[in-house]
Scaffold this active site. Sequence first.
Site, PDB file in Angstrom:
ATOM      1  N   ARG A  75     -16.165 -12.479 -25.766  1.00 47.60           N
ATOM      2  CA  ARG A  75     -16.484 -11.238 -26.472  1.00 47.60           C
ATOM      3  C   ARG A  75     -17.149 -10.215 -25.575  1.00 47.60           C
ATOM      4  NH1 ARG A  75     -19.542 -14.115 -30.985  1.00 47.60           N
ATOM      5  NH2 ARG A  75     -18.933 -16.047 -29.967  1.00 47.60           N
TER       6      ARG A  75
ATOM      7  N   GLU B  96     -25.949 -22.458 -28.399  1.00 46.13           N
ATOM      8  CA  GLU B  96     -26.482 -22.790 -29.728  1.00 46.13           C
ATOM      9  C   GLU B  96     -25.683 -23.965 -30.294  1.00 46.13           C
ATOM     10  OE1 GLU B  96     -26.014 -19.653 -32.578  1.00 46.13           O
ATOM     11  OE2 GLU B  96     -27.263 -20.643 -34.070  1.00 46.13           O
TER      12      GLU B  96
HETATM   13  O1  LIG Z   1     -27.350 -16.872 -26.014  1.00 44.40           O
HETATM   14  P1  LIG Z   1     -26.430 -18.063 -26.078  1.00 44.40           P
HETATM   15  O2  LIG Z   1     -27.005 -19.197 -26.889  1.00 44.40           O
HETATM   16  O3  LIG Z   1     -25.963 -18.500 -24.756  1.00 44.40           O
HETATM   17  O4  LIG Z   1     -25.157 -17.632 -26.931  1.00 44.40           O
HETATM   18  C1  LIG Z   1     -24.520 -16.397 -26.773  1.00 44.40           C
HETATM   19  C2  LIG Z   1     -23.115 -16.572 -26.329  1.00 44.40           C
HETATM   20  O5  LIG Z   1     -22.378 -17.329 -27.300  1.00 44.40           O
HETATM   21  C3  LIG Z   1     -21.183 -16.628 -27.623  1.00 44.40           C
HETATM   22  O6  LIG Z   1     -20.153 -16.957 -26.770  1.00 44.40           O
HETATM   23  P2  LIG Z   1     -19.232 -18.250 -26.895  1.00 44.40           P
HETATM   24  O7  LIG Z   1     -19.598 -19.176 -25.788  1.00 44.40           O
HETATM   25  O8  LIG Z   1     -19.274 -18.764 -28.289  1.00 44.40           O
HETATM   26  O9  LIG Z   1     -17.814 -17.714 -26.481  1.00 44.40           O
HETATM   27  P3  LIG Z   1     -16.750 -16.626 -26.971  1.00 44.40           P
HETATM   28  O10 LIG Z   1     -17.308 -15.254 -26.630  1.00 44.40           O
HETATM   29  O11 LIG Z   1     -15.602 -17.004 -26.123  1.00 44.40           O
HETATM   30  O12 LIG Z   1     -16.501 -16.776 -28.453  1.00 44.40           O
HETATM   31  C4  LIG Z   1     -21.567 -15.180 -27.433  1.00 44.40           C
HETATM   32  O13 LIG Z   1     -20.441 -14.357 -27.267  1.00 44.40           O
HETATM   33  C5  LIG Z   1     -22.430 -15.227 -26.204  1.00 44.40           C
HETATM   34  O14 LIG Z   1     -21.680 -15.184 -25.010  1.00 44.40           O
HETATM   35  N1  LIG Z   2     -24.690 -17.175 -34.444  1.00 41.65           N
HETATM   36  C1  LIG Z   2     -23.824 -16.652 -33.600  1.00 41.65           C
HETATM   37  N2  LIG Z   2     -22.925 -15.717 -34.000  1.00 41.65           N
HETATM   38  C2  LIG Z   2     -22.048 -15.185 -33.124  1.00 41.65           C
HETATM   39  N3  LIG Z   2     -21.998 -15.523 -31.839  1.00 41.65           N
HETATM   40  C3  LIG Z   2     -22.862 -16.434 -31.405  1.00 41.65           C
HETATM   41  N4  LIG Z   2     -23.061 -16.958 -30.179  1.00 41.65           N
HETATM   42  C4  LIG Z   2     -24.054 -17.847 -30.266  1.00 41.65           C
HETATM   43  N5  LIG Z   2     -24.542 -17.916 -31.499  1.00 41.65           N
HETATM   44  C5  LIG Z   2     -23.808 -17.038 -32.233  1.00 41.65           C
END
Ligand SMILES: O=P(O)(O)OC[C@H]1O[C@H](OP(=O)(O)OP(=O)(O)O)[C@H](O)[C@@H]1O
Ligand SMILES: Nc1ncnc2[nH]cnc12
Length: 186
Positions: A70, A107
């Site tokens: 994202r 998370e």
């Molecule tokens: O602060 P944190 O606990 O590290 O979480 C935040 C990250 O989690 C999500 O990415 P995700 O790894 O789910 O990947 P995506 O963007 O590919 O959906 C979000 O887009 C951040 O990059």
């Molecule tokens: N709660 C949440 N919603 C969307 N993106 C996330 N990445 C990590 N935690 C998330």
Amino acid sequence: MTGTDTAMTEIRDLLLSRIRDVPDYPTPGVLFKDITPLLADPAAFAALTGALADLCARTGATKVVGLEARGFILGAPAALRAGLGFIPVRKAGKLPGATLSQSYDLEYGSAEIEVHAEDLAAGDRVMVIDDVLATGGTAEASLRLIRRAGAEVAGVAVLMELGFLGGRERLVPALDGAPLEALLTV
Ligand SMILES: O=P(O)(O)OC[C@H]1O[C@H](OP(=O)(O)OP(=O)(O)O)[C@H](O)[C@@H]1O
Ligand SMILES: Nc1ncnc2[nH]cnc12
């Protein structure tokens, strides 16, 4: 309040209205913040990328790092609007060239991110852009990559900070004085 403050409040209200809460996704107990309604609204998407581009300009960034996936959607248009190059930080195994790698906790799981070693070097000032700051693990890992490549961190800019997960407390010490900007705190 100044005119700029009023404009930012209106932008924040617009952005917040376009984020959908999805309970128990992807695992029970997680309240997922879905930005797809925001991306589908060109006025909201333009306001968001404009605000992120302004943050790049204000911090004197010379490059933008976007965090897969994202962070690519937000970081690439923000970089273009700021007139800066965009560097993708990808999940492990997706970049074809020589990479630097860093493991981190999420998370909901754990992961490893990589950057092409040749994309960052001494003299670069790098703004990290992502959609969500949750535990701060992803952003912190990206700071390590940037510094291991010899570059400087200009700051971290996110659409939304999940305040209750403590990402700011984790990230601020790692930022070493560089700013952490969250357009929304939820
Ligand atoms: O602060 P944190 O606990 O590290 O979480 C935040 C990250 O989690 C999500 O990415 P995700 O790894 O789910 O990947 P995506 O963007 O590919 O959906 C979000 O887009 C951040 O990059
Ligand atoms: N709660 C949440 N919603 C969307 N993106 C996330 N990445 C990590 N935690 C998330």
